[in-house]
Design an enzyme around this catalytic site. Structure first.
Site, PDB file in Angstrom:
ATOM      1  CG  ASP A  44      -1.767   0.860   0.838  1.00  0.00           C
ATOM      2  OD1 ASP A  44      -2.531   1.327   0.520  1.00  0.00           O
ATOM      3  OD2 ASP A  44      -2.086   1.472   1.747  1.00  0.00           O
ATOM      4  CG  ASN A  92      -7.549  -2.104  -6.018  1.00  0.00           C
ATOM      5  OD1 ASN A  92      -7.082  -2.893  -6.226  1.00  0.00           O
ATOM      6  ND2 ASN A  92      -7.605  -1.507  -5.700  1.00  0.00           N
TER       7      ASN A  92
END
Length: 277
Positions: A44, A92
């Site tokens: 991340d 996503n």
């Protein structure tokens, strides 16, 4: 106290080849007998890394590929059997702009094409988990090519989680169990226990992770391996993924080795006190 030449040679021999000076310093503090068998990483911070530099988000994704290479090489060099990277979530796929998703698919294809020689050099075998059938056919073709190219390697198993969601994985596992039962005497004979569920997960070929590392300082699992991480140790680093290197991986392992893993029970000293009381 002086170290003899023989002792110095033996000490140096315990450091895996390829580690840089900082990595070697941390590795010397580790117990090689207690390394995690499986490390999972939530990668991340690509967007924040790019934003800090006034760059487009895709620049962060591109920089993150370099971090993957360093991390895979270090994990392989120290003998970690399994490494799973959360590369692309199902969320996503649904919630990011189409242009960014298209870029990520092209970046994945480029990574696979360029990194297979590095995977071979490090004896790494590549696998995938997730709802792979939803990915573009051209990407699936490149993924299968890379998987087959590395299938004879005998070292670390590198698993990329692509279009992955832990909740979807559990839904798919339950469907798989029902399908298997229907073709084997009917669902009235279906026995559901933890072992059965585990056999129908995407990760049935892997041990559950011992350690999960989250970059960028966020304190959440983000729908990643929720079943498998039930007893994993969690290490959160503020380092953004494009800045993550082998030394950060080793720092996470060093922190892991400080933990007392009891799996809901007591450690030896606590058990002794409990018996005396």
């Amino acid at each position: 106290m002086l170290v003899s030449e023989t002792e110095g040679f033996l000490l140096a021999a315990t450091i895996p080849a390829g580690l840089d000076r900082k990595e070697a310093e941390i590795y010397r503090q580790l117990d090689p007998e207690r390394l995690p068998k499986h490390i999972a990483i939530i990668m991340d911070g690509n967007g924040r890394w790019a934003r800090k530099r006034h760059l487009p988000r895709v620049a962060g994704h591109r920089a993150g590929v370099t971090s993957v290479r360093y991390t895979v090489e270090t994990a392989s060099r120290i003998g970690i059997p399994s490494l799973t990277l959360y590369a692309f979530s199902e969320e996503n796929w649904k919630r990011r702009p189409k242009a960014e998703v298209d870029f990520l698919m092209k970046l994945l294809s480029r990574y696979l094409r360029q990194e297979v020689p590095t995977l071979h050099k490090n004896n790494v075998r590549l696998q995938y988990i997730g709802r792979l059938h939803e990915l573009p056919p051209s990407v699936l073709e490149k993924m299968e090519w890379a998987r087959q190219e590395t299938s004879r390697n005998t070292g670390m198993v590198l698993t990329l989680a692509l279009n992955y969601s832990a909740r979807s994985e559990l839904v798919d596992a339950f469907h798989s169990m029902l399908t298997a039962a229907a073709s084997n005497g009917g669902i009235e004979h279906l026995k559901i226990d933890e072992e059965t569920v585990s056999r129908h997960l995407y990760t049935r070929h892997l041990p559950d992770p011992d350690l999960v590392i989250r970059t960028s300082g966020e304190m959440r699992l983000s729908n990643f391996l929720l079943w498998q991480l039930a007893y994993a140790e969690i290490h959160v680093t503020p380092t953004l993924w494009p800045e993550f290197r082998g030394v950060h991986l080793l720092e996470g392992i060093a922190e892991y080795q400080k933990r007392d893993r009891r799996y809901g029970g007591l450690n030896e000293s606590q058990s002794s006190r409990a018996l005396r009381s």
